[in-house]
Design a protein around this motif. Structure first.
Motif, PDB file in Angstrom:
ATOM      1  N   LEU A 110       2.358   7.828   4.144  1.00  0.00           N
ATOM      2  CA  LEU A 110       3.605   7.013   4.335  1.00  0.00           C
ATOM      3  C   LEU A 110       3.523   5.479   3.824  1.00  0.00           C
ATOM      4  CD1 LEU A 110       6.329   6.471   5.826  1.00  0.00           C
ATOM      5  CD2 LEU A 110       4.869   5.905   7.676  1.00  0.00           C
ATOM      6  N   LEU A 111       4.329   5.139   3.115  1.00  0.00           N
ATOM      7  CA  LEU A 111       4.201   3.786   2.421  1.00  0.00           C
ATOM      8  C   LEU A 111       5.150   2.839   2.913  1.00  0.00           C
ATOM      9  CD1 LEU A 111       3.857   1.780   0.294  1.00  0.00           C
ATOM     10  CD2 LEU A 111       5.249   2.969  -1.348  1.00  0.00           C
ATOM     11  N   GLN A 112       4.627   1.655   3.497  1.00  0.00           N
ATOM     12  CA  GLN A 112       5.482   0.647   4.242  1.00  0.00           C
ATOM     13  C   GLN A 112       5.104  -0.626   3.848  1.00  0.00           C
ATOM     14  OE1 GLN A 112       4.412   2.159   8.441  1.00  0.00           O
ATOM     15  NE2 GLN A 112       6.413   1.763   8.920  1.00  0.00           N
ATOM     16  N   ARG A 113       6.014  -1.139   3.162  1.00  0.00           N
ATOM     17  CA  ARG A 113       6.006  -2.638   2.653  1.00  0.00           C
ATOM     18  C   ARG A 113       6.090  -3.576   3.773  1.00  0.00           C
ATOM     19  NH1 ARG A 113       6.137  -5.125  -2.594  1.00  0.00           N
ATOM     20  NH2 ARG A 113       5.985  -7.487  -2.257  1.00  0.00           N
ATOM     21  N   GLN A 114       5.129  -4.501   4.051  1.00  0.00           N
ATOM     22  CA  GLN A 114       5.211  -5.285   5.220  1.00  0.00           C
ATOM     23  C   GLN A 114       6.051  -6.547   4.991  1.00  0.00           C
ATOM     24  OE1 GLN A 114       3.583  -3.971   8.110  1.00  0.00           O
ATOM     25  NE2 GLN A 114       4.201  -2.329   6.811  1.00  0.00           N
ATOM     26  N   ASP A 115       6.150  -7.437   5.892  1.00  0.00           N
ATOM     27  CA  ASP A 115       7.098  -8.800   5.612  1.00  0.00           C
ATOM     28  C   ASP A 115       6.250  -9.584   4.872  1.00  0.00           C
ATOM     29  OD1 ASP A 115       9.388  -7.762   6.862  1.00  0.00           O
ATOM     30  OD2 ASP A 115       8.844  -8.633   8.745  1.00  0.00           O
ATOM     31  N   ASP A 116       4.983  -9.630   4.950  1.00  0.00           N
ATOM     32  CA  ASP A 116       4.118 -10.853   4.311  1.00  0.00           C
ATOM     33  C   ASP A 116       3.721 -10.094   2.983  1.00  0.00           C
ATOM     34  OD1 ASP A 116       2.235  -8.531   4.654  1.00  0.00           O
ATOM     35  OD2 ASP A 116       0.671  -9.655   5.885  1.00  0.00           O
ATOM     36  N   GLY A 117       4.415  -9.076   2.411  1.00  0.00           N
ATOM     37  CA  GLY A 117       3.858  -8.798   0.882  1.00  0.00           C
ATOM     38  C   GLY A 117       3.002  -7.673   0.831  1.00  0.00           C
ATOM     39  N   SER A 118       2.172  -7.363   1.869  1.00  0.00           N
ATOM     40  CA  SER A 118       1.362  -6.492   1.928  1.00  0.00           C
ATOM     41  C   SER A 118       1.738  -5.134   1.934  1.00  0.00           C
ATOM     42  CB  SER A 118       0.021  -6.739   3.186  1.00  0.00           C
ATOM     43  OG  SER A 118       0.778  -6.287   4.254  1.00  0.00           O
ATOM     44  N   PHE A 119       0.982  -3.943   1.775  1.00  0.00           N
ATOM     45  CA  PHE A 119       1.383  -2.662   1.943  1.00  0.00           C
ATOM     46  C   PHE A 119       0.461  -1.883   3.001  1.00  0.00           C
ATOM     47  CE2 PHE A 119       3.227  -3.502  -2.217  1.00  0.00           C
ATOM     48  CZ  PHE A 119       4.360  -2.798  -2.151  1.00  0.00           C
ATOM     49  N   ARG A 120       1.093  -1.245   3.862  1.00  0.00           N
ATOM     50  CA  ARG A 120       0.546  -0.431   4.799  1.00  0.00           C
ATOM     51  C   ARG A 120       0.808   1.115   4.498  1.00  0.00           C
ATOM     52  NH1 ARG A 120       1.777  -2.158  10.269  1.00  0.00           N
ATOM     53  NH2 ARG A 120       0.135  -3.736   9.934  1.00  0.00           N
ATOM     54  N   PHE A 121      -0.129   1.868   4.400  1.00  0.00           N
ATOM     55  CA  PHE A 121      -0.381   3.374   3.969  1.00  0.00           C
ATOM     56  C   PHE A 121      -0.797   3.801   5.394  1.00  0.00           C
ATOM     57  CE2 PHE A 121      -0.404   1.194   0.270  1.00  0.00           C
ATOM     58  CZ  PHE A 121       0.526   2.202  -0.849  1.00  0.00           C
ATOM     59  N   THR A 122      -0.089   5.080   5.998  1.00  0.00           N
ATOM     60  CA  THR A 122      -0.743   5.918   6.940  1.00  0.00           C
ATOM     61  C   THR A 122      -0.807   7.257   6.752  1.00  0.00           C
ATOM     62  OG1 THR A 122       0.366   4.349   8.429  1.00  0.00           O
ATOM     63  CG2 THR A 122      -0.320   6.193   9.342  1.00  0.00           C
ATOM     64  N   THR A 123      -1.723   7.908   6.803  1.00  0.00           N
ATOM     65  CA  THR A 123      -2.115   9.302   6.386  1.00  0.00           C
ATOM     66  C   THR A 123      -0.827  10.152   6.961  1.00  0.00           C
ATOM     67  OG1 THR A 123      -3.562   9.622   8.209  1.00  0.00           O
ATOM     68  CG2 THR A 123      -4.488   9.230   5.879  1.00  0.00           C
ATOM     69  N   THR A 124      -0.414  11.160   6.393  1.00  0.00           N
ATOM     70  CA  THR A 124       0.729  12.169   7.112  1.00  0.00           C
ATOM     71  C   THR A 124      -0.291  13.696   7.113  1.00  0.00           C
ATOM     72  OG1 THR A 124       1.494  12.744   4.849  1.00  0.00           O
ATOM     73  CG2 THR A 124       2.570  10.963   6.162  1.00  0.00           C
ATOM     74  N   LEU A 125       0.377  14.381   7.940  1.00  0.00           N
ATOM     75  CA  LEU A 125      -0.270  15.681   8.097  1.00  0.00           C
ATOM     76  C   LEU A 125      -1.794  15.820   8.164  1.00  0.00           C
ATOM     77  CD1 LEU A 125       2.354  17.314   5.793  1.00  0.00           C
ATOM     78  CD2 LEU A 125       2.339  17.015   8.190  1.00  0.00           C
ATOM     79  N   ARG A 126      -2.598  14.884   9.158  1.00  0.00           N
ATOM     80  CA  ARG A 126      -3.734  15.012   9.270  1.00  0.00           C
ATOM     81  C   ARG A 126      -3.904  14.883  11.040  1.00  0.00           C
ATOM     82  NH1 ARG A 126      -7.030  16.255   5.131  1.00  0.00           N
ATOM     83  NH2 ARG A 126      -5.758  15.963   3.313  1.00  0.00           N
ATOM     84  N   LYS A 127      -5.225  15.487  11.653  1.00  0.00           N
ATOM     85  CA  LYS A 127      -5.494  15.446  12.814  1.00  0.00           C
ATOM     86  C   LYS A 127      -5.552  14.256  13.401  1.00  0.00           C
ATOM     87  CE  LYS A 127      -5.511  20.220  13.695  1.00  0.00           C
ATOM     88  NZ  LYS A 127      -4.848  20.605  14.688  1.00  0.00           N
ATOM     89  N   ALA A 128      -5.931  13.338  12.783  1.00  0.00           N
ATOM     90  CA  ALA A 128      -5.620  11.591  13.212  1.00  0.00           C
ATOM     91  C   ALA A 128      -4.997  10.863  12.139  1.00  0.00           C
ATOM     92  CB  ALA A 128      -7.129  11.350  13.300  1.00  0.00           C
TER      93      ALA A 128
END
Length: 163
Positions: A110-128
């Motif tokens: 999952l891709l999310q652009r943060q307010d400070d200009g950084s990017f946060r990626f979070t795995t999908t369809l994984r056990k954690a």
């Protein structure tokens, strides 16, 4: 009176020395990043500890520099640091059918652009859930950090739905 002069100089010298030691102790050439340590359940913690054991020593050509506080659930590379946190809570944004996502070497993110200009990626369809934050100063690197992390994520965090 001459006997006081040497003693006065010693006390002054010790005071200056103590001040220099204090200042040196407070400053740090190693500006360590910080990251909140997630608190997953026992199963998630076990998976994250396994991930920590197989993480690469370099990501996008930058050496590992773990954030503070030290934990097997967090890792970092370079300065400014790319930060990985394992065992994070499922982002609410994953419920949004319009959310942006990418797949990199068999790992969905999952891709999310943060307010400070950084990017946060979070795995999908994984056990954690594994979260990787790429600082704004490093976003020009594209998805290279995720390419370097994909093998370790696939090895340590099985596909499926996190509990």
């Amino acid at each position: 009176m001459n006997s006081l002069r040497p003693r006065h100089r010693s006390v002054l010298g010790l005071s200056v020395l103590a001040l220099l030691i204090t200042v040196a102790g407070c400053s740090s050439a190693d500006d360590s990043a910080s990251a909140a340590v997630p608190s997953p359940g026992a199963k998630g913690t076990g998976l994250c500890r396994n991930l920590d054991k197989v993480l690469p020593s370099e990501v996008d050509g930058r050496g590992r520099r773990d954030p503070e506080p030290a934990s097997a659930l967090t890792a970092g590379w370079g300065n400014p640091a790319i930060i990985l946190r394992c065992g994070v809570v499922r982002p609410a944004k994953m419920n949004d059918p319009e959310a942006d996502g990418v797949e990199v070497n068999g790992v969905g993110w999952l891709l999310q652009r943060q307010d400070d200009g950084s990017f946060r990626f979070t795995t999908t369809l994984r056990k954690a859930y594994v979260e990787v934050t790429i600082p704004k100063d490093r976003t020009g690197d594209g998805l290279a950090p995720l390419v370097d992390l994909a093998k370790a994520v696939k090895k340590a965090i099985p596909a499926g739905i996190a509990d």
